[in-house]
Scaffold this motif. Structure first.
Motif, PDB file in Angstrom:
ATOM      1  N   ARG A 122      38.969 113.406  44.428  1.00  0.00           N
ATOM      2  CA  ARG A 122      40.189 113.024  43.705  1.00  0.00           C
ATOM      3  C   ARG A 122      41.408 113.135  44.610  1.00  0.00           C
TER       4      ARG A 122
ATOM      5  N   TYR B 227      31.251 107.173  44.561  1.00  0.00           N
ATOM      6  CA  TYR B 227      31.252 108.509  43.944  1.00  0.00           C
ATOM      7  C   TYR B 227      29.803 108.941  43.719  1.00  0.00           C
TER       8      TYR B 227
ATOM      9  N   ARG C  76      41.504 110.130  46.798  1.00  0.00           N
ATOM     10  CA  ARG C  76      41.920 108.922  46.083  1.00  0.00           C
ATOM     11  C   ARG C  76      43.428 108.885  45.867  1.00  0.00           C
TER      12      ARG C  76
ATOM     13  N   PRO D 287      43.124 109.266  40.439  1.00  0.00           N
ATOM     14  CA  PRO D 287      41.901 110.077  40.488  1.00  0.00           C
ATOM     15  C   PRO D 287      41.023 109.888  39.254  1.00  0.00           C
ATOM     16  N   PHE D 288      41.632 109.366  38.163  1.00  0.00           N
ATOM     17  CA  PHE D 288      40.885 109.095  36.932  1.00  0.00           C
ATOM     18  C   PHE D 288      41.125 107.637  36.544  1.00  0.00           C
TER      19      PHE D 288
ATOM     20  N   ASP E  13      34.294 116.929  43.621  1.00  0.00           N
ATOM     21  CA  ASP E  13      35.244 116.262  42.732  1.00  0.00           C
ATOM     22  C   ASP E  13      36.681 116.491  43.190  1.00  0.00           C
TER      23      ASP E  13
END
Length: 284
Positions: free
Chosen positions: A252, A23, A255, A262-263, A248
């Protein structure tokens, strides 16, 4: 320059970073837009020169000098009025000299040329009188002016001699007309004496005004340069924020497609930043 970016390339880079568990939106922004523009008078010589013109002490000093010169000028008659009045006297003197040329018998248009030359000669003699610092020069100027007045008087007397009047009247009229002819030059001599102390002040004010104008012009250019850098920095920051936001979203989304959160929370897969150095393990 900073208002647009390649969204497709950004999304491709974000998906690739998500696949590699990386990231790094700031690295992509830096590689795409370059360093953030900033005004740096410490580390950049050109910016230092611009900064010195922003705080130019010559402006305040020049304004103070002009105020002092204007205060000195206020103690003297108005220079513009004296100059206009001097031109008016020159015009009247030229008209009288042209009339003298007509009395001599010079035809037009030669009388205009010779009359103007005579008026200029009389004014030059008056100028010498106004600036005379040497007694010899002053006496020579007075003698020249006296000869001119005598010659004009004789011309006036000769012009009126054939009118049938008495000799005394002819001489009186000649003297009066000579005074009318030479009077403006004598008055001009007084005006030139009044202008003598004013001229250096006027030249000084003009010189200071030119310097002050140049300094203000350089300050305006420096201000424009700094404002342009600030505008470029603001555009860079806006574009960088948009790029980070788009990065971002794409990261996300990628992912989620890879089956990761994503978090990520503590204990799950941790994203790696390229600029992070590995932490040594504790030896227990």
């Amino acid at each position: 320059m900073f208002d647009h970016f390649d969204r497709n390339d950004l999304e491709r880079r974000a998906r690739e970073d998500a696949r590699l568990n990386i990231y790094e939106p700031d690295a992509y922004v830096l590689a795409t837009l370059g360093p953030e523009p900033a005004f740096d008078p410490v580390g950049n010589l050109r910016h230092a020169n611009v900064g010195s013109r922003l705080q130019d002490p010559r402006i305040e000093e020049g304004e103070a000098d002009i105020r002092r010169v204007e205060e000195n000028l206020a103690r003297h008659p108005n220079a513009h009025f004296l100059f206009v009045f001097l031109l008016l006297l020159l015009f009247v003197e030229s008209a009288g000299a042209i009339y003298v040329m007509r009395a001599i018998g010079v035809e037009s248009p030669e009388r205009i040329v010779f009359g103007t030359a005579l008026a200029t000669c009389i004014f030059f003699t008056a100028w010498l009188l106004s600036r005379a610092r040497n007694r010899l020069v002053s006496v020579a100027a007075l003698l020249s002016l006296g000869l001119l007045m005598g010659a004009l008087t004789l011309v006036r007397v000769g012009e009126n001699a054939g009118d049938g009047g008495s000799r005394t009247v002819d001489w009186a009229m000649g003297i009066i007309m000579t005074a009318v002819t030479v009077g403006p030059a004598l008055l001009a001599e007084h005006v030139l004496r009044l202008l003598s102390p004013v001229q250096p002040l006027v030249r000084r004010r003009l010189q200071l005004s030119r310097r002050l104008t140049a300094a203000r012009f350089q300050k305006r250019n420096a201000t424009w340069f700094v404002n342009r850098v600030a505008d470029r920095r603001q555009r860079w920051q806006r574009t960088a924020e948009r790029m980070r936001a788009a990065y971002d979203i794409a990261h996300r989304t990628a992912r989620v497609e890879l089956g990761d959160s994503p978090f990520p929370a503590n204990g799950s897969t941790t994203l790696v930043r390229l600029n992070d150095s590995p932490q040594p393990e504790d030896n227990q």
